[in-house]
Design an enzyme around this catalytic site. Sequence first.
Site, PDB file in Angstrom:
ATOM      1  N   SER A 135       1.793  -8.736   9.637  1.00  0.00           N
ATOM      2  CA  SER A 135       2.343  -8.267  10.356  1.00  0.00           C
ATOM      3  C   SER A 135       1.800  -8.311  11.200  1.00  0.00           C
ATOM      4  O   SER A 135       0.978  -8.794  12.095  1.00  0.00           O
ATOM      5  CB  SER A 135       0.218  -6.829  10.316  1.00  0.00           C
ATOM      6  OG  SER A 135       0.615  -5.947  11.201  1.00  0.00           O
ATOM      7  N   LYS A 161       5.818  -7.435   8.313  1.00  0.00           N
ATOM      8  CA  LYS A 161       6.037  -5.996   8.385  1.00  0.00           C
ATOM      9  C   LYS A 161       5.997  -6.361   9.974  1.00  0.00           C
ATOM     10  O   LYS A 161       5.172  -6.610  11.119  1.00  0.00           O
ATOM     11  CB  LYS A 161       4.541  -5.224   8.187  1.00  0.00           C
ATOM     12  CG  LYS A 161       4.200  -4.518   8.375  1.00  0.00           C
ATOM     13  CD  LYS A 161       2.534  -4.202   7.802  1.00  0.00           C
ATOM     14  CE  LYS A 161       1.800  -3.308   9.114  1.00  0.00           C
ATOM     15  NZ  LYS A 161       0.815  -2.892   8.466  1.00  0.00           N
ATOM     16  N   LEU A 162       6.762  -5.134  10.501  1.00  0.00           N
ATOM     17  CA  LEU A 162       7.105  -5.565  11.952  1.00  0.00           C
ATOM     18  C   LEU A 162       6.298  -4.147  12.207  1.00  0.00           C
ATOM     19  O   LEU A 162       7.043  -3.026  11.866  1.00  0.00           O
ATOM     20  CB  LEU A 162       8.050  -5.444  12.440  1.00  0.00           C
ATOM     21  CG  LEU A 162       9.157  -7.148  12.104  1.00  0.00           C
ATOM     22  CD1 LEU A 162      11.316  -6.235  12.574  1.00  0.00           C
ATOM     23  CD2 LEU A 162       8.618  -7.870  12.323  1.00  0.00           C
ATOM     24  N   LYS A 163       5.978  -3.750  13.649  1.00  0.00           N
ATOM     25  CA  LYS A 163       5.466  -3.066  14.141  1.00  0.00           C
ATOM     26  C   LYS A 163       6.751  -1.764  15.145  1.00  0.00           C
ATOM     27  O   LYS A 163       7.279  -2.838  15.302  1.00  0.00           O
ATOM     28  CB  LYS A 163       4.062  -2.514  15.352  1.00  0.00           C
ATOM     29  CG  LYS A 163       2.619  -3.438  14.308  1.00  0.00           C
ATOM     30  CD  LYS A 163       2.113  -2.358  13.876  1.00  0.00           C
ATOM     31  CE  LYS A 163       0.478  -2.961  13.486  1.00  0.00           C
ATOM     32  NZ  LYS A 163       0.612  -1.888  12.438  1.00  0.00           N
ATOM     33  N   ASP A 189       5.770  -1.244  10.628  1.00  0.00           N
ATOM     34  CA  ASP A 189       5.105   0.177  11.254  1.00  0.00           C
ATOM     35  C   ASP A 189       4.622   1.114  11.568  1.00  0.00           C
ATOM     36  O   ASP A 189       4.583   0.099  12.856  1.00  0.00           O
ATOM     37  CB  ASP A 189       3.283  -0.783  10.661  1.00  0.00           C
ATOM     38  CG  ASP A 189       1.934   0.452  10.558  1.00  0.00           C
ATOM     39  OD1 ASP A 189       2.711   1.947  10.649  1.00  0.00           O
ATOM     40  OD2 ASP A 189       0.991  -0.522  10.602  1.00  0.00           O
ATOM     41  N   ASN A 191       2.660   4.142  13.263  1.00  0.00           N
ATOM     42  CA  ASN A 191       0.776   3.980  13.636  1.00  0.00           C
ATOM     43  C   ASN A 191       1.859   5.108  14.076  1.00  0.00           C
ATOM     44  O   ASN A 191       0.827   5.355  15.521  1.00  0.00           O
ATOM     45  CB  ASN A 191       0.676   2.869  14.256  1.00  0.00           C
ATOM     46  CG  ASN A 191       0.017   2.284  13.498  1.00  0.00           C
ATOM     47  OD1 ASN A 191       0.567   0.775  13.377  1.00  0.00           O
ATOM     48  ND2 ASN A 191      -0.937   1.881  12.893  1.00  0.00           N
ATOM     49  N   GLU A 214       6.328   2.283   7.151  1.00  0.00           N
ATOM     50  CA  GLU A 214       4.545   2.967   7.233  1.00  0.00           C
ATOM     51  C   GLU A 214       3.935   4.126   7.817  1.00  0.00           C
ATOM     52  O   GLU A 214       4.267   3.572   9.478  1.00  0.00           O
ATOM     53  CB  GLU A 214       3.403   1.793   7.091  1.00  0.00           C
ATOM     54  CG  GLU A 214       2.134   2.391   7.392  1.00  0.00           C
ATOM     55  CD  GLU A 214       1.203   0.482   7.323  1.00  0.00           C
ATOM     56  OE1 GLU A 214       1.928  -0.468   7.211  1.00  0.00           O
ATOM     57  OE2 GLU A 214       0.516   0.581   7.289  1.00  0.00           O
ATOM     58  N   ASP A 239      -0.821   4.734   5.792  1.00  0.00           N
ATOM     59  CA  ASP A 239      -2.098   4.722   6.507  1.00  0.00           C
ATOM     60  C   ASP A 239      -3.084   5.989   6.636  1.00  0.00           C
ATOM     61  O   ASP A 239      -3.736   6.040   5.938  1.00  0.00           O
ATOM     62  CB  ASP A 239      -1.439   3.186   7.114  1.00  0.00           C
ATOM     63  CG  ASP A 239      -2.371   2.604   7.630  1.00  0.00           C
ATOM     64  OD1 ASP A 239      -4.167   2.698   7.429  1.00  0.00           O
ATOM     65  OD2 ASP A 239      -2.515   1.678   8.352  1.00  0.00           O
ATOM     66  N   LYS A 263      -6.988   0.794   3.070  1.00  0.00           N
ATOM     67  CA  LYS A 263      -8.406  -0.211   3.590  1.00  0.00           C
ATOM     68  C   LYS A 263      -9.869   0.696   3.122  1.00  0.00           C
ATOM     69  O   LYS A 263      -9.637   1.869   3.420  1.00  0.00           O
ATOM     70  CB  LYS A 263      -7.665   0.268   5.000  1.00  0.00           C
ATOM     71  CG  LYS A 263      -6.451  -0.146   5.843  1.00  0.00           C
ATOM     72  CD  LYS A 263      -5.730  -0.061   7.474  1.00  0.00           C
ATOM     73  CE  LYS A 263      -5.129  -0.414   7.573  1.00  0.00           C
ATOM     74  NZ  LYS A 263      -4.553   0.052   8.872  1.00  0.00           N
ATOM     75  N   GLY A 291      -4.930  -4.215   6.900  1.00  0.00           N
ATOM     76  CA  GLY A 291      -6.173  -5.087   7.344  1.00  0.00           C
ATOM     77  C   GLY A 291      -6.351  -4.158   8.441  1.00  0.00           C
ATOM     78  O   GLY A 291      -5.789  -3.675   9.066  1.00  0.00           O
TER      79      GLY A 291
HETATM   80  O1  OSB Z   1      -1.655   0.271  11.177  1.00  0.00           O
HETATM   81  O2  OSB Z   1      -1.683  -1.276   9.813  1.00  0.00           O
HETATM   82  C1  OSB Z   1      -2.332  -0.886  10.716  1.00  0.00           C
HETATM   83  C2  OSB Z   1      -4.138  -3.628  12.907  1.00  0.00           C
HETATM   84  C3  OSB Z   1      -4.898  -2.448  13.172  1.00  0.00           C
HETATM   85  C4  OSB Z   1      -5.232  -1.146  13.268  1.00  0.00           C
HETATM   86  C5  OSB Z   1      -4.077  -0.389  12.367  1.00  0.00           C
HETATM   87  C6  OSB Z   1      -3.024  -1.640  11.583  1.00  0.00           C
HETATM   88  C7  OSB Z   1      -2.901  -2.502  11.569  1.00  0.00           C
HETATM   89  C8  OSB Z   1      -2.289  -4.096  11.074  1.00  0.00           C
HETATM   90  C9  OSB Z   1      -3.022  -5.670  11.312  1.00  0.00           C
HETATM   91  O3  OSB Z   1      -0.822  -3.263  10.995  1.00  0.00           O
HETATM   92  C10 OSB Z   1      -3.233  -5.877  10.323  1.00  0.00           C
HETATM   93  C11 OSB Z   1      -3.819  -7.555   9.766  1.00  0.00           C
HETATM   94  O4  OSB Z   1      -3.100  -8.064   9.722  1.00  0.00           O
HETATM   95  O5  OSB Z   1      -5.485  -7.217  10.146  1.00  0.00           O
HETATM   96 MG    MG Z   2      -0.604   0.646   9.148  1.00  0.00          MG
END
Ligand code: OSB
Ligand code: MG
Length: 368
Positions: A135, A161-163, A189, A191, A214, A239, A263, A291
């Site tokens: 990620s 995976k790109l934020k 992702d 968020n 995501e 998520d 998760k 994660g």
């Molecule tokens: O949205 O998946 C998420 C990390 C912290 C909180 C939310 C997320 C994430 C990640 C990183 O995307 C996942 C990892 O490499 O642990």
């Molecule tokens: Mg996520």
Amino acid sequence: MKLRAIELRRLAVPLVRPFRTSFGTQSERDVLLVRVVTDDGEGLGECVALAEPVYSSEYVAAAQSVIADHLAPRLFAVRDLSGRGVQPALAGVIGHRMAKAALETAVLDAELRGYGVSLARYLGGVRDRVECGVSIGIAATIDALVEEVSGYLAQGYRRIKLKIEPGWDWEPVTAVRAAFGDDLMLQVDANTAYDAASAPRLRRLDAFGLLLIEQPFVEEDIAGHAALARSMSTPICLDESIVSASIAADAVNRGACSIVNIKAGRVGGYIEAVRIHDVCASLGVPVWCGGMLETGVGRAPNLALAALPNFKLPGDTSASDRYFAEDITEPFVLHDGCLKVPQGPGIGVDVRQDLVEQLTTSVQLLRA
Ligand code: OSB
Ligand code: MG
């Protein structure tokens, strides 16, 4: 088992590089380790809550407080405690799933160490290594992002995976596709950074053949995700919205997602995570393991979970060196884009106590 004591230990663990998402930047992990002491041995769990309530309403200080004041007394009152008994014993407390999950994991670890059984075997794992993705946070520039992706691909990660957020979506995806081609397994992702007004930006991503998008909208907006899913060809994956097996089934049945990120921390523990895995399998919906920037203590049980059969996509289960210069367990190392599923009893890893002591910022001991 009878629970005798719970140790709550906070660590400050620096990340190798700041991790920027639509909700903020993490540069250090404020880790809460939960150690349970029973008459039958000890067990360990990591609470995945972040330092601030920006991913979900939970945060690490609140998790510690709810454990000390509300959860631990309920567990101390159980005559014969087992891993499966944790969730029912704590059901009177609403929410606080990350805090509950850390306790459940620690109790499971103690129980399974007693049996000499690994968590992967106990949960129903069917493979001894799992495919890993990585990620990648929002970068300062497109060039810096492409360089970062290139480095992870050289290490062997199987998917990227790109934020994303409004203003950092079409451009980075275009650049990564241009640099690494259409065969790269690529997903994004958000968020929760989008809403109905910014949704047209997401629909433009259909041009890139992404594996999934995501969590585009806020966690409560199941209807909005269902409408978005109907308007796009890219699969929607949830998520933040998926906090239980019944919510997962409801979201899938309403067409809000066709892939689920699991998760264990977000859903109250590994037992509930397996229920989500199972209900998704029965509905024909693939899952993958998310994660929360865990140390080895949290990574080990994630790998056990990811060994279950319906984990069909590479997870955010990256190697230790993607997060930390030094992990607090033996390091998890990428081999051919995979990590090994721990096979030892319980979570299958032990902490490096010297390093843990060095990183510790506080210790709280709760006694029955
Ligand atoms: O949205 O998946 C998420 C990390 C912290 C909180 C939310 C997320 C994430 C990640 C990183 O995307 C996942 C990892 O490499 O642990
Ligand atoms: Mg996520």
